[in-house]
Design a protein around this motif. Sequence first.
Motif, PDB file in Angstrom:
ATOM      1  N   LEU A 112       0.826  -1.206   0.000  1.00 36.57           N
ATOM      2  CA  LEU A 112       0.000   0.000   0.000  1.00 36.57           C
ATOM      3  C   LEU A 112       0.862   1.259   0.000  1.00 36.57           C
ATOM      4  O   LEU A 112       0.532   2.237  -0.676  1.00 36.57           O
ATOM      5  CB  LEU A 112      -0.953   0.002   1.194  1.00 36.57           C
ATOM      6  N   LYS A 113       1.954   1.223   0.706  1.00 34.73           N
ATOM      7  CA  LYS A 113       2.872   2.371   0.730  1.00 34.73           C
ATOM      8  C   LYS A 113       3.430   2.637  -0.667  1.00 34.73           C
ATOM      9  O   LYS A 113       3.512   3.789  -1.105  1.00 34.73           O
ATOM     10  CB  LYS A 113       4.003   2.123   1.729  1.00 34.73           C
ATOM     11  N   VAL A 114       3.811   1.585  -1.369  1.00 30.06           N
ATOM     12  CA  VAL A 114       4.301   1.733  -2.744  1.00 30.06           C
ATOM     13  C   VAL A 114       3.212   2.346  -3.624  1.00 30.06           C
ATOM     14  O   VAL A 114       3.455   3.303  -4.360  1.00 30.06           O
ATOM     15  CB  VAL A 114       4.759   0.370  -3.323  1.00 30.06           C
ATOM     16  N   LEU A 115       2.010   1.810  -3.536  1.00 31.81           N
ATOM     17  CA  LEU A 115       0.920   2.282  -4.391  1.00 31.81           C
ATOM     18  C   LEU A 115       0.532   3.719  -4.084  1.00 31.81           C
ATOM     19  O   LEU A 115       0.250   4.507  -4.997  1.00 31.81           O
ATOM     20  CB  LEU A 115      -0.286   1.352  -4.257  1.00 31.81           C
ATOM     21  N   GLN A 116       0.526   4.079  -2.826  1.00 28.52           N
ATOM     22  CA  GLN A 116       0.149   5.447  -2.445  1.00 28.52           C
ATOM     23  C   GLN A 116       1.123   6.485  -2.989  1.00 28.52           C
ATOM     24  O   GLN A 116       0.745   7.621  -3.242  1.00 28.52           O
ATOM     25  CB  GLN A 116       0.025   5.552  -0.928  1.00 28.52           C
ATOM     26  N   ALA A 117       2.352   6.094  -3.216  1.00 28.34           N
ATOM     27  CA  ALA A 117       3.341   7.022  -3.769  1.00 28.34           C
ATOM     28  C   ALA A 117       2.976   7.475  -5.181  1.00 28.34           C
ATOM     29  O   ALA A 117       3.429   8.526  -5.634  1.00 28.34           O
ATOM     30  CB  ALA A 117       4.721   6.364  -3.769  1.00 28.34           C
ATOM     31  N   TYR A 118       2.135   6.715  -5.870  1.00 27.84           N
ATOM     32  CA  TYR A 118       1.753   7.044  -7.248  1.00 27.84           C
ATOM     33  C   TYR A 118       0.448   7.826  -7.336  1.00 27.84           C
ATOM     34  O   TYR A 118       0.089   8.300  -8.410  1.00 27.84           O
ATOM     35  CB  TYR A 118       1.650   5.758  -8.078  1.00 27.84           C
ATOM     36  N   GLU A 119      -0.261   7.966  -6.257  1.00 24.74           N
ATOM     37  CA  GLU A 119      -1.557   8.655  -6.293  1.00 24.74           C
ATOM     38  C   GLU A 119      -1.422  10.115  -6.715  1.00 24.74           C
ATOM     39  O   GLU A 119      -2.329  10.668  -7.327  1.00 24.74           O
ATOM     40  CB  GLU A 119      -2.266   8.523  -4.950  1.00 24.74           C
ATOM     41  N   SER A 120      -0.287  10.743  -6.424  1.00 24.35           N
ATOM     42  CA  SER A 120      -0.098  12.143  -6.807  1.00 24.35           C
ATOM     43  C   SER A 120      -0.037  12.318  -8.326  1.00 24.35           C
ATOM     44  O   SER A 120      -0.228  13.419  -8.838  1.00 24.35           O
ATOM     45  CB  SER A 120       1.169  12.706  -6.167  1.00 24.35           C
ATOM     46  N   GLU A 121       0.200  11.221  -9.057  1.00 21.90           N
ATOM     47  CA  GLU A 121       0.229  11.256 -10.521  1.00 21.90           C
ATOM     48  C   GLU A 121      -1.157  11.009 -11.121  1.00 21.90           C
ATOM     49  O   GLU A 121      -1.299  10.858 -12.332  1.00 21.90           O
ATOM     50  CB  GLU A 121       1.197  10.204 -11.052  1.00 21.90           C
ATOM     51  N   GLY A 122      -2.177  10.923 -10.256  1.00 20.82           N
ATOM     52  CA  GLY A 122      -3.531  10.658 -10.740  1.00 20.82           C
ATOM     53  C   GLY A 122      -3.808   9.185 -10.940  1.00 20.82           C
ATOM     54  O   GLY A 122      -4.768   8.815 -11.607  1.00 20.82           O
ATOM     55  N   VAL A 123      -2.980   8.334 -10.373  1.00 18.81           N
ATOM     56  CA  VAL A 123      -3.104   6.891 -10.530  1.00 18.81           C
ATOM     57  C   VAL A 123      -3.853   6.319  -9.332  1.00 18.81           C
ATOM     58  O   VAL A 123      -3.624   6.709  -8.197  1.00 18.81           O
ATOM     59  CB  VAL A 123      -1.700   6.256 -10.635  1.00 18.81           C
ATOM     60  N   LYS A 124      -4.750   5.392  -9.607  1.00 21.22           N
ATOM     61  CA  LYS A 124      -5.483   4.704  -8.550  1.00 21.22           C
ATOM     62  C   LYS A 124      -5.333   3.197  -8.770  1.00 21.22           C
ATOM     63  O   LYS A 124      -4.782   2.758  -9.770  1.00 21.22           O
ATOM     64  CB  LYS A 124      -6.948   5.109  -8.563  1.00 21.22           C
ATOM     65  N   TYR A 125      -5.833   2.421  -7.845  1.00 21.59           N
ATOM     66  CA  TYR A 125      -5.767   0.968  -7.974  1.00 21.59           C
ATOM     67  C   TYR A 125      -6.982   0.360  -7.303  1.00 21.59           C
ATOM     68  O   TYR A 125      -7.660   0.992  -6.494  1.00 21.59           O
ATOM     69  CB  TYR A 125      -4.481   0.421  -7.340  1.00 21.59           C
ATOM     70  N   HIS A 126      -7.271  -0.867  -7.660  1.00 18.25           N
ATOM     71  CA  HIS A 126      -8.296  -1.654  -6.979  1.00 18.25           C
ATOM     72  C   HIS A 126      -8.018  -3.130  -7.226  1.00 18.25           C
ATOM     73  O   HIS A 126      -7.040  -3.487  -7.859  1.00 18.25           O
ATOM     74  CB  HIS A 126      -9.720  -1.248  -7.383  1.00 18.25           C
ATOM     75  N   ALA A 127      -8.903  -3.965  -6.700  1.00 21.11           N
ATOM     76  CA  ALA A 127      -8.799  -5.420  -6.851  1.00 21.11           C
ATOM     77  C   ALA A 127      -7.431  -5.936  -6.406  1.00 21.11           C
ATOM     78  O   ALA A 127      -6.868  -6.839  -7.026  1.00 21.11           O
ATOM     79  CB  ALA A 127      -9.110  -5.837  -8.289  1.00 21.11           C
TER      80      ALA A 127
END
Length: 103
Positions: free
Chosen positions: A21-36
């Motif tokens: 989750l920490k890795v994924l949250q680092a990309y949220e500022s680029e407008g990237v989201k995730y699921h599943a």
Amino acid sequence: RESVSGLMDSALPADEQALILKVLQAYESEGVKYHALRTRQSGAMRFVSLHVLVPDEWTVRRGHRLLEEIEADIRQALPNTIIFTHLEALNDLLSYDDIPLDR
């Protein structure tokens, strides 16, 4: 019981999921989201599967490069991890239909 549990697949421990989750949250500022997001462990190997949603105007090339970067970051945080990613458009309603396992 310990012998059998070592043979059974199970979700990754909470601390390892937190690293993902920490890795994924680092990309949220680029407008990237995730699921599943799904994790499991089988013996010494870890498995991570997730769908990455990117802005609609991104090219396939840009999206693919992002997936490669995310996968590398997860592998660095959690060695011995096999990662399956799926690229989706952020604003496409069909992107949200594939969250359940039974699809």
